[in-house]
Design an enzyme around this catalytic site. Structure first.
Site, short mmCIF file in Angstrom:
data_model
loop_
_atom_site.label_atom_id
_atom_site.label_comp_id
_atom_site.label_asym_id
_atom_site.label_seq_id
_atom_site.Cartn_x
_atom_site.Cartn_y
_atom_site.Cartn_z
N GLU A 65 0.82 -1.22 0.00
CA GLU A 65 0.00 0.00 0.00
C GLU A 65 0.86 1.28 0.00
O GLU A 65 0.94 1.97 1.02
CB GLU A 65 -0.95 0.00 1.19
CG GLU A 65 -1.92 -1.16 1.17
CD GLU A 65 -2.92 -1.14 2.33
OE1 GLU A 65 -2.60 -0.55 3.37
OE2 GLU A 65 -4.00 -1.71 2.18
N GLU A 96 -6.41 -8.39 -0.36
CA GLU A 96 -6.80 -8.35 1.06
C GLU A 96 -8.27 -7.99 1.18
O GLU A 96 -8.74 -7.05 0.54
CB GLU A 96 -6.04 -7.25 1.82
CG GLU A 96 -4.62 -7.52 2.15
CD GLU A 96 -4.03 -6.36 2.98
OE1 GLU A 96 -4.77 -5.64 3.66
OE2 GLU A 96 -2.81 -6.19 2.91
C1 GLA Z 1 -4.05 -2.91 5.17
C2 GLA Z 1 -2.69 -3.54 5.28
C3 GLA Z 1 -2.64 -4.75 6.15
C4 GLA Z 1 -3.50 -4.58 7.36
C5 GLA Z 1 -4.88 -4.21 6.95
C6 GLA Z 1 -5.86 -4.13 8.09
O1 GLA Z 1 -4.79 -3.30 4.09
O2 GLA Z 1 -2.14 -3.85 4.05
O3 GLA Z 1 -1.33 -4.97 6.49
O4 GLA Z 1 -2.94 -3.61 8.16
O5 GLA Z 1 -4.84 -2.97 6.28
O6 GLA Z 1 -5.80 -2.95 8.79
#
Ligand code: GLA
Length: 702
Positions: free
Chosen positions: A185, A340
């Protein structure tokens, strides 16, 4: 790599979205999602972030068992493992990772191997304090969380390439590795001196001369003229409104810098591994826009996104559709991957809600219906300690004897029955226009009204199509292939390039139906106002309107329109040019009798202009009319909150899969036959009844 600002900027930004807009080019990394599916034996991906370093051997043994039980076939490993992989600068410890990769491979679980660069270890911070990010207010952040780095700091960039190269060197040909996951991210923005130096390099490449920069930013206003490049700074905290040209260029620069950082790691990996292991990064959707996602879509081998709904019930489904339709569009329509989601997490403003029974499967199917080649979660096992101890997981604190794990297992089993949809594609006939430049420009200061909210306008347009049962793409306004759509909706098209204005006129002229919403085409790419009336020519000609003046309405106020509906937020004084006609007019106030909604035949198409914000009912009615006029129909007419989304075989025009998802508490009949892959039942011509929360995936032959 050398250590200066040039080296961190590199060739970043060489093909920004606005310059090469169609977003449909195939990345150089081979088959993308198809390569992942092939390495999974033809199955859709199912699994999640796996952090075995948080546990001991007894738990690893249970993980092996439970992953088999849950049909997990892909695990994202190493996302936050830098401190373990490189405990001291240049000293690597791969032994523990070797063992986990062997174990996963032996257990039939492929690996999405991550580079751990989103969380540099404490030794790095202490050795390179200048690589820690600085906020606009001048606060330099310290380690102790994650995402704490400056993408413009040469030491950080060099360390990233080093660890990515070392991982690729060691695992490039490892049989467990199915894909590469660069970073996590890209989102941190910095305002430090390294960032300032890199910004100047980027600005020289974009503007050429200081005179051109001064002109572009309108520095004659408020005595901002720059006499040397060194005087130019990032948009740090200042007394009053920032220069909008500077603010916008900094957003573009930062996105390009992040893309350059991504490319650098990707290329280091590609140089050390075989090409059929796709490389990607996980983009944050739907609400976050630090990056120009069209540009990232062209550079990743497969678009990967993270998605966490922000409301429960049908709102979550609409939110998933918004994120998933964007993911597919950024990848040029190719299959993508949900990297995710939360197993049991809905993030609302003040609370984290659990998902309701059935949501795990239905949310998963909602992503797959819109082109994802599987579904991954953050994370496999809920952490016992650390900052995300309360974030849900596939195996919750309660352990496998839990509702969540049972639903995860059922979902994994369901996906094994959907393998045949892999590689199929969604074909949308309507699109919502989407441009990072517009988003960033409307994020600025000193605008005429607080109600000018780009993401809200984008979501409203997409939601109205979703409520009408229409699967929509997103498209860049300068996309030269807009004619693949029968209907385009343009909410909040505040900034419009000449090329985009031409593309939209040509789209209408060639037979398209276009709706442009208020305060559109009012500035160009340099954030200079369009003179002589809005919107920009030649789009104005297609719309048959010339906006002379805008009149934002007070918050909460409404204005009656001639058809009995109401408007809010905004109004405009506009003149019609033949053959445009007023469809509704203002019924009260200083603009009484002036057009509020207009329609203009142009060439073989029709262009509509909404000079105000129509109420929800009127907006839905307008879209219903546009859908009818442009012959865009739902796959199956179903009540709001029940989705019907089709994936088509790329090779057999008679074959498709219809995903039916009932997000409502009411049973619904879907009058359509097929073979349901979820239940393995044949559905007769009369169709099937979807129970509350129910789902079906019908194989259909035309
Ligand atoms: C993001 C991150 C994960 C985790 C999630 C949940 O998507 O990539 O590592 O922290 O948020 O908060």
């Amino acid at each position: 790599m050398s250590g200066g600002a040039e080296s961190v900027v590199g060739d970043a930004g060489r093909d920004r979205a606005g310059d090469a807009a169609d977003g449909r080019a195939v990345g150089p990394g081979g088959g993308g999602a198809a390569d992942v599916v092939r390495r999974l034996g033809g199955r859709l991906a199912f699994g999640g972030d796996y952090n075995p370093e948080q546990w001991d051997e007894s738990v690893w043994k249970e993980d092996d068992l439970l992953m088999r039980w849950a049909h997990v076939n892909l695990a994202t490993v190493g996302v936050f493992s830098w401190a373990l992989l490189e405990p001291e600068e240049g000293a690597y410890d791969f032994g523990w990772l070797d063992a986990h990769l062997e174990r996963l491979h032996a257990n039939g679980v492929a690996v999405d191997l991550a580079t751990p660069t989103a969380s540099p270890p404490p030794w790095f911070t202490l050795a390179h304090p200048d690589a820690m990010p600085v906020t606009a207010e001048g606060v330099r952040l310290s380690h102790g969380s994650r995402d704490t780095y400056c993408l413009a700091a040469p030491a950080y960039r060099q360390a990233c390439v080093r660890i990515a190269s070392a991982l690729a060197e060691r695992y490039g040909e490892h049989p467990a590795v199915a894909m590469w996951h660069v970073h996590n991210e890209y989102a941190t923005v910095c305002h430090c001196d390294h960032a300032a130096a890199a910004f100047r390099v980027w600005l020289r490449a974009r503007h050429g001369t200081l005179d051109a920069l001064n002109d572009a930013w309108g520095t004659a206003f408020w005595s901002q003229r720059y006499g040397s490049w060194e005087q130019v700074l990032p948009p740090r905290a200042t007394q009053w409104h920032r220069n909008p040209g500077l603010a916008l260029d900094y957003r573009r620069f930062w996105s390009d810098l992040a893309l350059g950082a991504y490319r650098e790691q990707r290329d280091a990996i590609r140089a050390r591994t075989t090409a059929d292991r796709p490389v990607t990064t996980n983009l944050m959707l739907p609400g976050y826009q630090v990056l120009d996602l069209w540009a990232f879509g062209r550079e990743v081998d497969v678009v990967g996104i993270d998605h966490y709904p922000a409301e429960p019930g049908p709102g979550a489904a609409a939110d998933i559709a918004f994120g998933a339709d964007r993911a597919r569009s950024f990848g040029g329509g190719k299959p993508w991957l949900l990297v995710e989601q939360g197993a049991n997490t809905v993030y609302t403003a003040d609370r984290t809600l659990p998902k309701e029974p059935g949501d795990i499967l239905r949310h998963t199917l909602a992503h797959i219906a819109r082109g994802s080649e599987g579904a991954m979660f953050f994370q496999w096992r809920q952490s016992r300690a650390g900052a995300e101890i309360w974030h849900s997981a596939m195996v919750p604190h309660a352990g496998p004897d839990s509702r969540v794990f049972r639903e995860v297992t059922d979902t994994g089993a369901a996906l094994t029955r959907l393998a045949e949809v892999a590689g199929s594609v969604v074909r949308a006939r309507a699109a919502v226009l989407h441009d990072a430049d517009c988003w960033w420009a409307l994020d600025g200061q000193g605008l005429p009204a607080a109600s000018l909210d780009y993401p809200a306008a984008l979501r409203r347009a997409h939601r109205a199509l979703w409520d009408a049962g229409i699967t929509a793409d997103f498209a860049h306004p300068a996309d030269p292939g807009l004619d693949r759509y029968q209907l385009l909706i343009a909410p909040a098209l505040f900034l419009l390039s000449d090329a985009a204005a031409r593309a939209l006129r040509a789209y209408v002229h060639a037979g398209g139906t276009l709706l442009v919403q208020h305060f559109a085409g009012v500035v160009d790419e340099r954030h200079h106002a369009r003179l002589g009336g809005y919107p920009a020519e030649p789009l104005r000609r297609a719309l048959g309107v010339r906006v002379e003046e805008y009149r934002p309405l007070p918050a909460g106020a409404t204005l009656p329109l001639s058809d009995g509906s109401t408007a809010s937020e905004w109004s405009e004084l506009l003149r019609l040019a033949s053959p445009a006609e007023a469809v509704t007019t203002y019924a009260e106030g200083p603009l009484t009798g002036h057009p509020a909604l207009t329609r203009c035949p142009h060439g073989a198409g029709t262009a509509w202009y909404a000079a105000t914000r129509l109420d929800d009912t009127a907006y839905a009615a307008l879209l219903a009319r546009l859908l009818t006029d442009s012959a865009v129909h739902p796959e199956v007419p179903l009540p709001p909150g029940v989705e019907a989304i089709r994936r088509h075989s790329p090779t057999d025009p008679t074959l498709s899969w219809l995903f039916l998802l009932n997000h409502t508490p009411t049973p619904t009949t879907a009058p359509t036959p097929g073979h349901d892959l979820l239940t393995t039942r044949d559905i007769p011509p009369a169709g099937l009844t979807l129970p509350p929360g129910g789902a079906a995936v019908l194989r259909q032959r035309a």
